[in-house]
Design a protein around this motif. Structure first.
Motif: not given
Length: 106
Positions: A12-15, A36-37, A95-96
């Motif tokens: 998951w590229p946005l962690q 997903a923030s 928290s997104g």
């Protein structure tokens, strides 16, 4: 019969911490939590297409501190055979974190 939860790692590229989504697949349910923030609820689409879990996050170009930014992530994952695809639900917490859950077939 009870067994230890199965944890699977997905890219998951946005962690923020390790780039991985931890999936919990237990006797009772299936859970996914991912960062997903960077997105608002209107910019997040989670759906089931057959046995596939489709996650699409997208926001249009925005001016940021260092210039314009546009983000889009599209992932499709195969749901385990013992999951009832009709029970898939998603929720974006304060928290997104995007939580996706589903129940086992009865």
């Amino acid at each position: 019969m009870s067994h230890v939860p199965i944890a699977t790692d997905w890219d998951w590229p946005l962690q923020h911490n390790d780039g991985i989504v931890h999936v919990r697949h237990t006797d009772d349910k299936f859970e996914v939590g991912l960062d997903a923030s960077f997105f608002t609820p209107k910019e997040i689409d989670v759906k089931v297409n057959g046995r596939e879990l489709v996650i699409h996050l997208r926001h249009e170009e925005r001016d940021g501190q260092f210039g314009a930014v546009r983000r889009e992530v599209h992932r499709t994952y195969h749901l385990p055979e013992d999951i009832d695809e009709k029970t898939v639900k998603s929720h974006l917490n304060a928290s997104g974190v995007l939580n996706i859950t589903a129940e086992k077939k009865k």
